[in-house]
Design a protein around this motif. Structure first.
Motif, PDB file in Angstrom:
ATOM      1  N   UNK A  15       0.879  -1.186  -0.086  1.00  0.00           N
ATOM      2  CA  UNK A  15      -0.100  -0.101  -0.168  1.00  0.00           C
ATOM      3  C   UNK A  15       0.813   1.266   0.188  1.00  0.00           C
ATOM      4  N   UNK A  16       2.143   1.165   0.619  1.00  0.00           N
ATOM      5  CA  UNK A  16       2.857   2.373   0.698  1.00  0.00           C
ATOM      6  C   UNK A  16       3.531   2.920  -0.665  1.00  0.00           C
ATOM      7  N   UNK A  17       3.546   2.125  -1.698  1.00  0.00           N
ATOM      8  CA  UNK A  17       4.329   2.054  -2.816  1.00  0.00           C
ATOM      9  C   UNK A  17       3.409   2.181  -4.025  1.00  0.00           C
ATOM     10  N   UNK A  18       1.910   1.528  -3.767  1.00  0.00           N
ATOM     11  CA  UNK A  18       1.195   1.058  -5.095  1.00  0.00           C
ATOM     12  C   UNK A  18       0.771   2.288  -5.795  1.00  0.00           C
ATOM     13  N   UNK A  19       0.447   3.392  -5.085  1.00  0.00           N
ATOM     14  CA  UNK A  19       0.042   4.457  -6.052  1.00  0.00           C
ATOM     15  C   UNK A  19       1.142   5.135  -6.867  1.00  0.00           C
ATOM     16  N   UNK A  20       2.273   5.202  -6.414  1.00  0.00           N
ATOM     17  CA  UNK A  20       3.322   5.795  -7.088  1.00  0.00           C
ATOM     18  C   UNK A  20       3.764   4.903  -8.221  1.00  0.00           C
TER      19      UNK A  20
END
Length: 317
Positions: A15-20
């Motif tokens: 979740x910490x990197x998914x959007x990026x």
């Protein structure tokens, strides 16, 4: 030249990197010719990854989501993605951005030049700790010596596969799936694209020492019977040494006597032979456990929910 390609991305607590990652991947895909879809495989994430995936699917018609019923492991999640990926080619990659999406155009160019498998080969692993770099380097070299199939060194899962390469992988029925070995085992023309591996953008890697050790065992036992042969040779050597030592002790006792009992040397020999036996039994046990698991013929994974991309759904309808 028009083409259709699916990008398969296994997800577990990203979740910490998914959007990026999605934003950066889409930037690369938008600049490439052809039609693309993105298939995320949620491997039983315990954070907000699944909710974020559904948000991405609601805003991007190219996104599809597979929800596995529990955490089966990356190799199985990758297999699930390949089983459901359409298109003339499939790109597999992780979401941690250690493998740059910007390499995808080079993958496509090599594929259009006639290569069925195009993989990224790490020139530098600056994003990994010294222990992980050195252990990975040692593992790939040991595996290269032991394996019957030439498995490229310093290569992960980041690669492009042609449709016939994907179909070949889907035809393999085994449950213990060391994907890097399977990618090499299927053959077909393959090409390496060198790159420098970066550090994780966010989040923490779940590959601790214990997981890496088990992963190494999986790779070696999946593609080499050499440890079994080594156990045989080790047993033969130790038996020969023990026999020679026994003859030596017999002759020494007959000709010179043995007034002082050799308790320390006896204990050392017993412990050494016992250790060798346990090692050999352990090696045999590793192969036996894999044979047992394969014989059960259990399903590789179960899907809790499959949500194809809007583009794919419209094509099917």
């Amino acid at each position: 030249m028009s083409h259709t390609i699916t990008v398969v991305v296994p997800i577990y607590n990203e979740s910490d990197v998914l959007a990026q990652f999605h934003e950066r991947l889409c930037g690369v895909l938008d600049a490439c010719a052809g039609e693309f879809s993105i298939l995320y495989v949620d491997d039983g994430s315990e954070d907000d990854s699944l909710a974020l995936l559904h948000d991405l699917r609601s805003t991007d018609s190219r996104v599809g989501v597979i929800e596995l019923s529990r955490n089966f492991g990356k190799e199985v999640a990758l297999s699930a993605g390949l089983d459901h990926a359409g298109g003339e080619a499939v790109i597999v990659m992780d979401a941690d951005l250690q493998d740059p999406p910007e390499l995808i155009p080079q993958f496509i160019d090599a594929w259009q030049a006639g290569y069925d498998v195009v993989y990224g080969q790490r020139r530098d692993r600056r994003g990994d700790s010294p222990f992980k770099r050195n252990s990975a380097r040692a593992f790939y070299r040991v595996l290269g010596v032991l394996s019957d199939v030439e498995i490229p060194r310093d290569v992960g899962d980041f690669r492009l596969l042609s449709r016939r390469a994907v179909e070949a992988l889907k035809s393999l029925p085994e449950r213990h799936r060391y994907m890097k070995g399977l990618f090499a085992w299927i053959g077909f023309p393959q090409k390496a694209i060198p790159y420098d591996r970066e550090a994780r953008v966010a989040g923490v890697s779940r590959w601790n020492v214990w997981r890496l050790w088990n992963f190494a065992l999986e790779g070696i036992t999946s593609f080499s019977a050499a440890p079994l042969k080594m156990a045989t040779y080790l047993g033969l050597v130790t038996s020969t040494v023990a026999f020679i030592y026994g003859v030596y002790m017999l002759l020494r006792t007959l000709f010179f006597g043995n007034p002082v009992p050799g308790y320390p040397s006896l204990i050392i020999v017993i412990l050494f032979l016992g250790g060798v036996q346990l090692i050999c039994l352990g090696i045999i046990g590793e192969y036996l456990a894999r044979t047992y698991n394969e014989s059960k013929q259990r399903a590789l994974y179960f899907i809790k929910g499959y949500h194809p991309s809007a583009d794919q759904h419209s094509d099917e309808s």
